[in-house]
Each structure stands twice: as structure tokens, then as C-alpha cells.
Design a protein around this motif. Structure first.
Motif: not given
Length: 335
Positions: A312-326
Motif C-alpha cells: 500500500l502507498t500514499i503519495p508524499e504530498q498527501d502525507i505531508t499535507a494531512n499527517s497532522a490531521a490524521w
């Protein structure tokens, strides 16, 4: 005779005077990493010995309690940091690290790497990888859960230990694993896992100790973790439970700081790290897969380890943008 003695003394004095200068001319490469990597049983000492034999330099490991800690330290120190290289970040925090602007391009040809996907990153160099997984002991759990939903369905007496995503890369990896597998259903999965979570530890070693001591039934670790028990303990009862949803990978990386005054030396170290000599150190000290094909130099125990059919993968930009909220989403569900 007297003239010869005088000349000999002069040469000796000159040599002694030159010794400090020669020592001072030997450059130091300072590498920030996590404590397990730099420990006497980790890869650090052997990599230091191997590289120093080729570079006429001194490798200085500076260890923090986690790879996230190394990044935070470098951020606080900014351009004045003594670090030439940060080693031990992973692809889950690479985007955050890249956004700091602290890292230089590595300039290496990495086409020889053997990873789950083609590596094209200009700033970070991978040195090992594995997939996150829950460990179980077949002496106490013969049939492990085959998915997160299976785990949730087990009696609440079945306990697990996981790591905090704010301080430990495996904890962040689990967060991304759940999000990649379930998307908007992630809060539901976390809520289902809550009764099973005995504790959320700051670091991996704390939770793994709980598992080895029999205080929890399962612990978040890596699909390669059983290799340690096979090779070091002669014990094949520790297994990774493979989940039908697929598994999220961890690829550990190193990067050169722009502020380093040892750019060439740092590049040479990263080239050594991904060379056969450097990669042979990794599997049985860091207990991860190498990033090149070692052939017969890879301990056969690694070939016996079952691996996920789906990554499974998640694009780097999505991780950077959303990890705090997740992270907030996860903590709200389990606390």
C-alpha cells in the motif's frame, strides 16, 4: 656521529610537530541518526570501520532517541548544525524533511537499487526497507488475525502494543497503513482497535519488550523482525501476521545537509552505504532488507520470511499535507 644525531633529533621533532597537523587534516563526517543504528550492536560501528578504511576520515555518529528526533534537532539547529548527514528518516517523513529546505541533492546514480518501486528521489538515498506488520508467537497464538477487522473481532482480552506516531516512525507507519487500507473508515478501525491496545509507547523498543515479556499478544514491528529470532535465537516461533488488505512499507533514507562543509565526503559515504560492502552490514544488524540484491551474501533466513502480496502507498504530498490531521483523528479515536 654528532651531526647525524643532531639531524635525527631534528627529524624526530619535525615529525612530532607535524603529527597534530596531519590529525587536524583528517576530516570528520558527522552523522545524526537514531540510537539503535549507532549502538554497538547496530550497523553504525561496522559502517564506520568500513568507510574509514577507505576515506582517510573520521565518522562521528550523533544519536537521538528516534529518527524523528534527529530531524527535530537539525531543524532547531538550522544552518549552524554540525550534522553533515541525517540518516534514518523514512519515506513517511521525507516530505516534511524536504519542506525544511535543509537538504542538498545527493547527485548519485541509484539505478542499481532493488526496491519495491523505482527510486527517483534527488535528495534522499534509501539504505533498507521492510513492511510494517504485527508480530505474534505461535506458541500462544497459532492462528493470527488475517486483517485489521479480524483483529478487531478478537476478544478484548487479546492485547497489542503500538507506537506513538508523533515520536516513532513505526507508529506513523501504522497510521498510514490504516489510512491507506481504509481511507475514510480509518476512525472506525481505530475505534475498533481501542479495546485491544494495552499501551502506545514512545518508541518501538518499549513495545517490543512488552511483547517479548508476554505482556501483549501482538506488537507492531516489521515483516523482517522474525529473522532476528531465527538467526540470533534459533527461534522460529515469532511470526509476522499477513493482512489481506496489504501492508505499508518503510523505506529508510539518508540525506546530505546543505550546510555541510563536507559535501564530497558525505556523497562518498552515501555511495558506500548503497554499495555491496555497505549493504552487507544492514540485514543482520538493522534487521531489514538491503536495497540491492546481495545474492548469496544475504542470510538465507530472510528468504524464508513470508512477504505481503500487496504493498500500500500514499503519495508524499498527501502525507505531508494531512499527517497532522490524521494523527489527531487517530488519537481522538483511541484515547
Amino acid at each position: 656521529m654528532a651531526k647525524s644525531l643532531t639531524l635525527a633529533l631534528a627529524v624526530l621533532v619535525a615529525g612530532l610537530s607535524a603529527a597534530p597537523a596531519l590529525s587536524q587534516d583528517r576530516p570528520t563526517l558527522t552523522i545524526y541518526t537514531y540510537d539503535g543504528f549507532a549502538a554497538e550492536w547496530g550497523p553504525g560501528p561496522k559502517l564506520k570501520q568500513g568507510f574509514e578504511a577507505t576515506c582517510n576520515c573520521t565518522v562521528n555518529w550523533v544519536a537521538a532517541d528516534s529518527s524523528i528526533g534527529t530531524l527535530r534537532r537539525a531543524q532547531l539547529e538550522g544552518p549552524s548544525t554540525e550534522a553533515d548527514i541525517l540518516l534514518g528518516l523514512d519515506t513517511a517523513i521525507a516530505g516534511e524533511a524536504r519542506a525544511t529546505g535543509l537538504f542538498a541533492d545527493h547527485g548519485l546514480d541509484l539505478s542499481h537499487l532493488a526496491l519495491p518501486e523505482t527510486w527517483t528521489d534527488a535528495q534522499f538515498v534509501p539504505f533498507d526497507f521492510s513492511h510494517f506488520a504485527f508480530m505474534h508467537d505461535t506458541d500462544t497464538m497459532q492462528v493470527p488475525p488475517a486483517s485489521f477487522e479480524d483483529l478487531i473481532a478478537l476478544p478484548d482480552t487479546v492485547k497489542i502494543a503500538i507506537q506513538d506516531p508523533r515520536s516513532a516512525t513505526p507508529g506513523l507507519g501504522l497510521l498510514l497503513w490504516v489510512k491507506a487500507a481504509y481511507g475514510d473508515r480509518a476512525p472506525e478501525i481505530w475505534a475498533g482497535l481501542k479495546p485491544h491496545i494495552l499501551t502506545i509507547t514512545r518508541e518501538w523498543s518499549e513495545s517490543y519488550s512488552l511483547f517479548l515479556n508476554g505482556e501483549v499478544d501482538m506488537v507492531l514491528s516489521y515483516t523482517t523482525s522474525p529473522a532476528y529470532h531465527i538467526i540470533e535465537d534459533g527461534d522460529d516461533t515469532i511470526k509476522a501476521a499477513l493482512f489481506s488488505e496489504g501492508h505499508f512499507p518503510q523505506i529508510e533514507v539518508a540525506g546530505i545537509l546543505k550546510s555541510s562543509d563536507q559535501q564530497d565526503l558525505a556523497q562518498q559515504f552515501l555511495a558506500y552505504l548503497t554499495s555491496p560492502e555497505g549493504q552487507k552490514v544492514i540485514p543482520t544488524t538493522n534487521w531489514m532488507f538491503p536495497v540491492i540484491d546481495l545474492g548469496a551474501d544475504l542470510d538465507p533466513a530472510f528468504a524464508t520470511l513470508p512477504q505481503p502480496e500487496k504493498t500500500l502507498t500514499i503519495p508524499e504530498q498527501d502525507i505531508t499535507a494531512n499527517s497532522a490531521a490524521w494523527i489527531d483523528e487517530m488519537l481522538a479515536a483511541v484515547q
